[in-house]
Design a protein around this motif. Structure first.
Motif, PDB file in Angstrom:
ATOM      1  N   PHE A 112      -0.117  -8.318  -7.360  1.00  0.00           N
ATOM      2  CA  PHE A 112       1.106  -7.404  -7.294  1.00  0.00           C
ATOM      3  C   PHE A 112       2.547  -8.034  -7.287  1.00  0.00           C
ATOM      4  O   PHE A 112       2.467  -9.236  -7.167  1.00  0.00           O
ATOM      5  CB  PHE A 112       0.812  -6.749  -5.830  1.00  0.00           C
ATOM      6  N   PRO A 113       3.556  -7.204  -7.474  1.00  0.00           N
ATOM      7  CA  PRO A 113       5.054  -7.827  -7.716  1.00  0.00           C
ATOM      8  C   PRO A 113       5.411  -8.429  -6.560  1.00  0.00           C
ATOM      9  O   PRO A 113       4.908  -8.300  -5.279  1.00  0.00           O
ATOM     10  CB  PRO A 113       5.760  -6.578  -8.189  1.00  0.00           C
ATOM     11  N   ARG A 114       6.359  -9.201  -6.977  1.00  0.00           N
ATOM     12  CA  ARG A 114       7.010  -9.912  -5.817  1.00  0.00           C
ATOM     13  C   ARG A 114       7.612  -9.175  -4.743  1.00  0.00           C
ATOM     14  O   ARG A 114       7.623  -9.435  -3.369  1.00  0.00           O
ATOM     15  CB  ARG A 114       8.306 -10.980  -6.444  1.00  0.00           C
ATOM     16  N   LYS A 115       8.239  -7.974  -5.029  1.00  0.00           N
ATOM     17  CA  LYS A 115       9.010  -6.954  -4.179  1.00  0.00           C
ATOM     18  C   LYS A 115       7.929  -6.599  -3.095  1.00  0.00           C
ATOM     19  O   LYS A 115       8.011  -6.414  -1.845  1.00  0.00           O
ATOM     20  CB  LYS A 115       9.628  -6.009  -4.715  1.00  0.00           C
ATOM     21  N   VAL A 116       6.477  -6.614  -3.485  1.00  0.00           N
ATOM     22  CA  VAL A 116       5.506  -6.128  -2.462  1.00  0.00           C
ATOM     23  C   VAL A 116       5.079  -7.052  -1.651  1.00  0.00           C
ATOM     24  O   VAL A 116       4.800  -6.921  -0.635  1.00  0.00           O
ATOM     25  CB  VAL A 116       4.245  -5.758  -3.332  1.00  0.00           C
ATOM     26  N   LYS A 117       5.149  -8.563  -2.044  1.00  0.00           N
ATOM     27  CA  LYS A 117       4.761  -9.553  -1.398  1.00  0.00           C
ATOM     28  C   LYS A 117       6.022  -9.642  -0.004  1.00  0.00           C
ATOM     29  O   LYS A 117       5.575 -10.068   0.952  1.00  0.00           O
ATOM     30  CB  LYS A 117       5.023 -10.757  -2.169  1.00  0.00           C
ATOM     31  N   LYS A 118       7.317  -9.427  -0.448  1.00  0.00           N
ATOM     32  CA  LYS A 118       8.233  -9.215   0.440  1.00  0.00           C
ATOM     33  C   LYS A 118       7.780  -8.077   1.549  1.00  0.00           C
ATOM     34  O   LYS A 118       8.037  -8.277   2.767  1.00  0.00           O
ATOM     35  CB  LYS A 118       9.706  -8.930  -0.354  1.00  0.00           C
ATOM     36  N   LEU A 119       7.337  -7.064   1.106  1.00  0.00           N
ATOM     37  CA  LEU A 119       7.042  -6.130   2.206  1.00  0.00           C
ATOM     38  C   LEU A 119       5.978  -6.563   3.011  1.00  0.00           C
ATOM     39  O   LEU A 119       5.906  -6.071   4.227  1.00  0.00           O
ATOM     40  CB  LEU A 119       6.435  -4.872   1.365  1.00  0.00           C
ATOM     41  N   LEU A 120       5.085  -7.395   2.590  1.00  0.00           N
ATOM     42  CA  LEU A 120       3.908  -7.910   3.439  1.00  0.00           C
ATOM     43  C   LEU A 120       4.473  -9.232   4.041  1.00  0.00           C
ATOM     44  O   LEU A 120       3.648  -9.767   4.450  1.00  0.00           O
ATOM     45  CB  LEU A 120       2.815  -8.278   2.368  1.00  0.00           C
ATOM     46  N   GLY A 121       5.650  -9.477   4.281  1.00  0.00           N
ATOM     47  CA  GLY A 121       6.150 -10.681   4.976  1.00  0.00           C
ATOM     48  C   GLY A 121       5.807 -12.114   4.078  1.00  0.00           C
ATOM     49  O   GLY A 121       5.582 -13.257   5.040  1.00  0.00           O
ATOM     50  N   GLY A 122       5.727 -11.765   2.857  1.00  0.00           N
ATOM     51  CA  GLY A 122       5.677 -12.984   2.026  1.00  0.00           C
ATOM     52  C   GLY A 122       4.256 -13.357   1.814  1.00  0.00           C
ATOM     53  O   GLY A 122       4.001 -14.305   0.945  1.00  0.00           O
ATOM     54  N   MET A 123       3.213 -12.601   2.485  1.00  0.00           N
ATOM     55  CA  MET A 123       1.708 -12.661   1.973  1.00  0.00           C
ATOM     56  C   MET A 123       1.601 -12.407   0.372  1.00  0.00           C
ATOM     57  O   MET A 123       1.843 -11.652   0.037  1.00  0.00           O
ATOM     58  CB  MET A 123       0.969 -11.819   2.797  1.00  0.00           C
ATOM     59  N   ASP A 124       0.774 -13.422  -0.190  1.00  0.00           N
ATOM     60  CA  ASP A 124       0.389 -13.161  -1.803  1.00  0.00           C
ATOM     61  C   ASP A 124      -1.218 -12.862  -1.784  1.00  0.00           C
ATOM     62  O   ASP A 124      -1.775 -12.571  -0.715  1.00  0.00           O
ATOM     63  CB  ASP A 124       0.781 -14.467  -2.501  1.00  0.00           C
ATOM     64  N   GLU A 125      -1.455 -12.948  -3.099  1.00  0.00           N
ATOM     65  CA  GLU A 125      -2.840 -12.459  -3.206  1.00  0.00           C
ATOM     66  C   GLU A 125      -3.855 -13.273  -2.504  1.00  0.00           C
ATOM     67  O   GLU A 125      -4.787 -12.906  -2.048  1.00  0.00           O
ATOM     68  CB  GLU A 125      -3.134 -12.342  -4.776  1.00  0.00           C
TER      69      GLU A 125
END
Length: 296
Positions: free
Chosen positions: A162-175
């Motif tokens: 998922f894109p970086r902006k979605v990672k920001k929504l999740l508090g920095g959580m990546d895949e």
């Protein structure tokens, strides 16, 4: 060559599981390729299914007769506990048709999937129902989707990138961090004002996070989890058993749960007397005297 065979067989997942060792890491392409080898090869499917459905505090038991022609039509006859057909449904990729035979509420409906989705509370279309009934992972596009893979106990999990902006929504959580999170639910951890701005600028498809689990031995699909960050809806699909057809895997039982966005749904589907690649009649003759409706 013999030594190589011995070494490779010694590293098999079956042996590793028996010895209490973790599965060998596999890349997404390998997992999807192995899974495709066992998937059901079908043009027609027919079966009876017992359904136990709980939705928003109510519970109902039904029997469905299901007949499907691949990518073309799904025919469903609905019978409650009394054994008398109360509804007949005909799903095609672009249309929904329903005959209600309920006393004092007999009608014929014809429309698109928006009405059915609103009634069920989940965004299922023709291909979603086809995948549920045939045991395929929902919405999986192995050609266009990009995944990361992780070992999760005796299974593999694929998580769509998922894109970086979605990672920001999740508090920095990546895949990869998400792969370690043993929870179906996901929460937006950005403050409300910033989150609303990001949500408004992001395509709906990018806000849907998809996770898929596969058995570590046979690579059969076992669980799908979907999180819609925009609506807050979470959907989980679990598959159990095997009908034992030579054409490939057809799960004997499927459990669907959905919650969030005003939805509280749990459905248990258990297949009986399934047949593969037998062509069926699909009778659908709405009585002329039934009321015609454009809304459900």
């Amino acid at each position: 060559a013999i030594l190589s065979i011995i070494l490779l067989s010694g590293c098999s997942n079956a042996k590793r599981i028996a010895e209490g060792k973790p599965l060998r890491p596999r890349d997404p392409h390998h997992i999807l390729k192995q899974s495709s080898k066992a998937e059901l090869n079908w043009d027609w499917i027919g079966f009876k299914v017992s359904a136990d459905i709980k939705a928003n505090g109510t519970s109902e038991d039904f029997t469905f007769n299901v007949r499907m022609a691949k990518d073309s039509v799904i025919w469903v006859s609905l019978t409650p506990a009394l054994g008398v057909e109360v509804a007949r449904l005909l799903l095609e990729p672009g249309s929904v048709r329903l005959i209600s035979k309920v006393p004092m509420n007999k009608f014929v409906y014809e429309g698109d999937y928006s009405q059915l989705q609103e009634l069920l509370g989940v965004p299922f279309d023709f291909y979603t129902f086809q995948e549920i009934f045939s045991g395929s992972p929902l919405g999986l596009d192995p050609i266009n989707d990009k995944f990361i893979s992780k070992v999760d106990g005796n299974e593999y999990v694929l998580i769509e990138k998922f894109p970086r902006k979605v990672k920001k929504l999740l508090g920095g959580m990546d895949e990869r961090a998400l792969a370690e999170l043993h929870s179906d639910s996901l929460s937006i951890l950005m403050n409300d004002r910033k989150a609303d701005r990001v949500l408004g600028r992001t395509d709906s498809d990018e806000l849907l996070i998809k996770r898929y689990w596969f058995d570590g031995l046979g690579f059969d699909p076992t669980v799908d989890v979907f999180n819609d960050l925009k609506s807050g809806l979470t959907i989980r699909v679990e598959r159990f058993g095997d009908e034992g057809h030579e054409q490939g895997l057809l799960p004997s039982r499927t459990r669907i749960t959905a919650f969030g966005d005003g939805v509280d749904l749990e459905a248990e589907l258990e297949i009986r007397r399934s047949r593969i690649n037998r062509e069926y009649d699909l009778p659908f003759d709405p009585p002329a005297e039934y009321e015609r409706r454009s809304k459900l």
